[in-house]
Design a protein around this motif. Structure first.
Motif, mmCIF file in Angstrom:
data_model
loop_
_atom_site.group_PDB
_atom_site.id
_atom_site.type_symbol
_atom_site.label_atom_id
_atom_site.label_comp_id
_atom_site.label_asym_id
_atom_site.label_seq_id
_atom_site.Cartn_x
_atom_site.Cartn_y
_atom_site.Cartn_z
ATOM 1 N N GLY A 180 0.797 -1.228 0.000
ATOM 2 C CA GLY A 180 0.000 0.000 0.000
ATOM 3 C C GLY A 180 0.822 1.267 0.000
ATOM 4 O O GLY A 180 0.363 2.305 0.458
ATOM 5 N N GLY A 181 2.033 1.200 -0.491
ATOM 6 C CA GLY A 181 2.858 2.396 -0.573
ATOM 7 C C GLY A 181 3.512 2.799 0.727
ATOM 8 O O GLY A 181 3.901 3.950 0.895
ATOM 9 N N GLY A 182 3.656 1.860 1.662
ATOM 10 C CA GLY A 182 4.289 2.167 2.938
ATOM 11 C C GLY A 182 5.785 2.323 2.846
ATOM 12 O O GLY A 182 6.415 2.801 3.772
ATOM 13 N N GLY A 183 6.374 1.908 1.723
ATOM 14 C CA GLY A 183 7.810 2.039 1.532
ATOM 15 C C GLY A 183 8.587 0.949 2.241
ATOM 16 O O GLY A 183 8.030 -0.022 2.725
ATOM 17 N N LYS A 184 9.897 1.125 2.296
ATOM 18 C CA LYS A 184 10.767 0.163 2.971
ATOM 19 C C LYS A 184 10.784 0.495 4.462
ATOM 20 O O LYS A 184 11.059 1.618 4.843
ATOM 21 C CB LYS A 184 12.196 0.228 2.424
ATOM 22 C CG LYS A 184 12.310 0.153 0.917
ATOM 23 C CD LYS A 184 12.038 -1.236 0.399
ATOM 24 C CE LYS A 184 12.309 -1.358 -1.085
ATOM 25 N NZ LYS A 184 11.490 -0.538 -1.943
ATOM 26 N N ILE A 185 10.504 -0.505 5.288
ATOM 27 C CA ILE A 185 10.487 -0.313 6.734
ATOM 28 C C ILE A 185 11.510 -1.252 7.349
ATOM 29 O O ILE A 185 11.463 -2.466 7.136
ATOM 30 C CB ILE A 185 9.084 -0.588 7.325
ATOM 31 C CG1 ILE A 185 8.042 0.334 6.689
ATOM 32 C CG2 ILE A 185 9.106 -0.410 8.837
ATOM 33 C CD1 ILE A 185 6.618 0.047 7.115
ATOM 34 N N SER A 186 12.421 -0.697 8.118
ATOM 35 C CA SER A 186 13.451 -1.466 8.796
ATOM 36 C C SER A 186 12.811 -2.334 9.879
ATOM 37 O O SER A 186 11.967 -1.862 10.639
ATOM 38 C CB SER A 186 14.467 -0.502 9.415
ATOM 39 O OG SER A 186 15.452 -1.206 10.091
ATOM 40 N N VAL A 187 13.223 -3.602 9.942
ATOM 41 C CA VAL A 187 12.678 -4.498 10.959
ATOM 42 C C VAL A 187 13.559 -4.364 12.204
ATOM 43 O O VAL A 187 14.492 -5.110 12.416
ATOM 44 C CB VAL A 187 12.615 -5.959 10.450
ATOM 45 C CG1 VAL A 187 12.031 -6.870 11.510
ATOM 46 C CG2 VAL A 187 11.798 -6.034 9.179
ATOM 47 N N GLN A 188 13.228 -3.346 12.982
ATOM 48 C CA GLN A 188 13.934 -3.034 14.219
ATOM 49 C C GLN A 188 12.904 -2.668 15.267
ATOM 50 O O GLN A 188 11.764 -2.314 14.929
ATOM 51 C CB GLN A 188 14.898 -1.870 13.992
ATOM 52 C CG GLN A 188 16.012 -2.188 13.025
ATOM 53 C CD GLN A 188 16.941 -1.002 12.813
ATOM 54 O OE1 GLN A 188 16.786 0.054 13.424
ATOM 55 N NE2 GLN A 188 17.920 -1.174 11.946
ATOM 56 N N PRO A 189 13.280 -2.735 16.540
ATOM 57 C CA PRO A 189 12.292 -2.502 17.613
ATOM 58 C C PRO A 189 11.492 -1.206 17.493
ATOM 59 O O PRO A 189 10.311 -1.188 17.805
ATOM 60 C CB PRO A 189 13.156 -2.485 18.882
ATOM 61 C CG PRO A 189 14.329 -3.316 18.537
ATOM 62 C CD PRO A 189 14.593 -3.075 17.060
ATOM 63 N N ASN A 190 12.107 -0.126 17.035
ATOM 64 C CA ASN A 190 11.367 1.132 16.971
ATOM 65 C C ASN A 190 10.403 1.196 15.791
ATOM 66 O O ASN A 190 9.648 2.150 15.671
ATOM 67 C CB ASN A 190 12.314 2.335 16.968
ATOM 68 C CG ASN A 190 13.410 2.219 15.936
ATOM 69 O OD1 ASN A 190 13.754 1.117 15.524
ATOM 70 N ND2 ASN A 190 13.968 3.334 15.528
ATOM 71 N N TYR A 191 10.398 0.210 14.906
ATOM 72 C CA TYR A 191 9.464 0.184 13.777
ATOM 73 C C TYR A 191 8.448 -0.948 13.886
ATOM 74 O O TYR A 191 7.440 -0.935 13.195
ATOM 75 C CB TYR A 191 10.228 0.056 12.452
ATOM 76 C CG TYR A 191 11.129 1.239 12.187
ATOM 77 C CD1 TYR A 191 10.603 2.473 11.842
ATOM 78 C CD2 TYR A 191 12.504 1.115 12.300
ATOM 79 C CE1 TYR A 191 11.428 3.554 11.607
ATOM 80 C CE2 TYR A 191 13.339 2.204 12.071
ATOM 81 C CZ TYR A 191 12.802 3.415 11.724
ATOM 82 O OH TYR A 191 13.607 4.489 11.494
ATOM 83 N N ILE A 192 8.705 -1.939 14.723
ATOM 84 C CA ILE A 192 7.757 -3.044 14.929
ATOM 85 C C ILE A 192 6.847 -2.660 16.090
ATOM 86 O O ILE A 192 7.307 -2.439 17.201
ATOM 87 C CB ILE A 192 8.480 -4.367 15.235
ATOM 88 C CG1 ILE A 192 9.356 -4.770 14.053
ATOM 89 C CG2 ILE A 192 7.466 -5.455 15.559
ATOM 90 C CD1 ILE A 192 10.208 -5.995 14.321
ATOM 91 N N ILE A 193 5.539 -2.607 15.821
ATOM 92 C CA ILE A 193 4.584 -2.207 16.850
ATOM 93 C C ILE A 193 3.977 -3.419 17.526
ATOM 94 O O ILE A 193 3.817 -3.472 18.725
ATOM 95 C CB ILE A 193 3.475 -1.324 16.234
ATOM 96 C CG1 ILE A 193 4.095 -0.025 15.756
ATOM 97 C CG2 ILE A 193 2.372 -1.068 17.237
ATOM 98 C CD1 ILE A 193 3.132 0.872 15.035
ATOM 99 N N SER A 194 3.616 -4.420 16.715
ATOM 100 C CA SER A 194 2.960 -5.604 17.255
ATOM 101 C C SER A 194 3.190 -6.776 16.315
ATOM 102 O O SER A 194 3.555 -6.589 15.154
ATOM 103 C CB SER A 194 1.452 -5.334 17.413
ATOM 104 O OG SER A 194 0.827 -6.425 18.046
ATOM 105 N N GLN A 195 2.942 -7.984 16.825
ATOM 106 C CA GLN A 195 3.142 -9.175 16.005
ATOM 107 C C GLN A 195 2.199 -10.257 16.486
ATOM 108 O O GLN A 195 1.967 -10.419 17.679
ATOM 109 C CB GLN A 195 4.587 -9.653 16.131
ATOM 110 C CG GLN A 195 4.932 -10.797 15.227
ATOM 111 C CD GLN A 195 6.416 -11.133 15.276
ATOM 112 O OE1 GLN A 195 7.153 -10.615 16.103
ATOM 113 N NE2 GLN A 195 6.830 -12.008 14.393
ATOM 114 N N SER A 196 1.640 -10.992 15.525
ATOM 115 C CA SER A 196 0.803 -12.149 15.844
ATOM 116 C C SER A 196 1.279 -13.311 14.995
ATOM 117 O O SER A 196 2.247 -13.194 14.242
ATOM 118 C CB SER A 196 -0.673 -11.842 15.552
ATOM 119 O OG SER A 196 -0.911 -11.863 14.155
#
Length: 148
Positions: free
Chosen positions: A18-34
Motif C-alpha cells: 500500500g505504498g508504505g515504503g521500505k520499513i526497517s525491521v527493528q524494535p522502533n518500527y515493529i509495533i505488534s506481532q501475531s
C-alpha cells in the motif's frame, strides 16, 4: 589503519504494501506481532501490516496466551492496532500526512494530468521519430547505392 576500516551492518527491511515504503525491521518500527502478521510503522508514521510466511506454524502460542489472558477474545476491539490485527483495517495513516495532502491537492487541481493522459501524444511522437529514422536510413541507402 584500523581507523580506516568501515564496517557495514546489514538491515533487514520489509517493502510495506500500500505504498508504505521500505520499513526497517527493528524494535522502533515493529509495533505488534501475531501468528499471522506483523504491524509496522514507517518513518512518516504510517502504520501497516505485513503477513507472516505461509510456512509459519500458526497457533503454537495460542494456548499459552489463552491461559495467561483468558478474557482476550471478549475484549476484541476494532480500533487502533487491534483493527489491523483483526483485519478490520488495512493500515492507519496519521491525520495531516504531508504526502497524502500533496496528492489530494494535486488530484483536485483542474490542470492535473497523469502520464496516462499523455500516452497518446507520446505514441504519436514515437511513430514520428521512427518514420524520420526510417527516412534517414532510406536516404543513406540511396546515397550509398549511387556511390557504388
Amino acid at each position: 589503519m584500523i581507523g580506516s576500516i568501515k564496517m557495514f551492518v546489514p538491515t533487514f527491511v520489509v517493502d510495506a504494501p500500500g505504498g508504505g515504503g521500505k520499513i526497517s525491521v527493528q524494535p522502533n518500527y515493529i509495533i505488534s506481532q501475531s501468528a499471522k502478521k506483523v504491524v509496522l510503522r514507517n518513518f512518516e508514521g504510517v502504520i501497516t501490516t505485513y503477513p507472516e510466511p505461509e510456512s509459519y506454524t500458526e497457533g503454537t502460542a495460542d494456548a499459552y496466551f489463552e491461559e495467561v489472558y483468558p478474557y482476550m477474545k471478549e475484549k476484541k476491539t476494532t480500533t487502533g492496532i487491534s483493527s489491523l490485527m483483526n483485519d478490520e483495517q488495512f493500515n492507519l495513516v496519521p491525520q495531516g500526512l504531508k504526502r497524502y495532502n500533496r496528492r489530494q491537492t494535486y488530484e483536485s487541481n483542474p490542470t492535473h494530468e497523469t502520464l496516462k493522459n499523455k500516452r497518446e501524444k507520446r505514441d504519436e511522437l514515437k511513430v514520428k521519430k521512427y518514420e524520420a529514422e526510417r527516412r534517414k536510413e532510406s536516404e543513406r541507402d540511396k546515397q550509398e547505392g549511387s556511390r557504388g
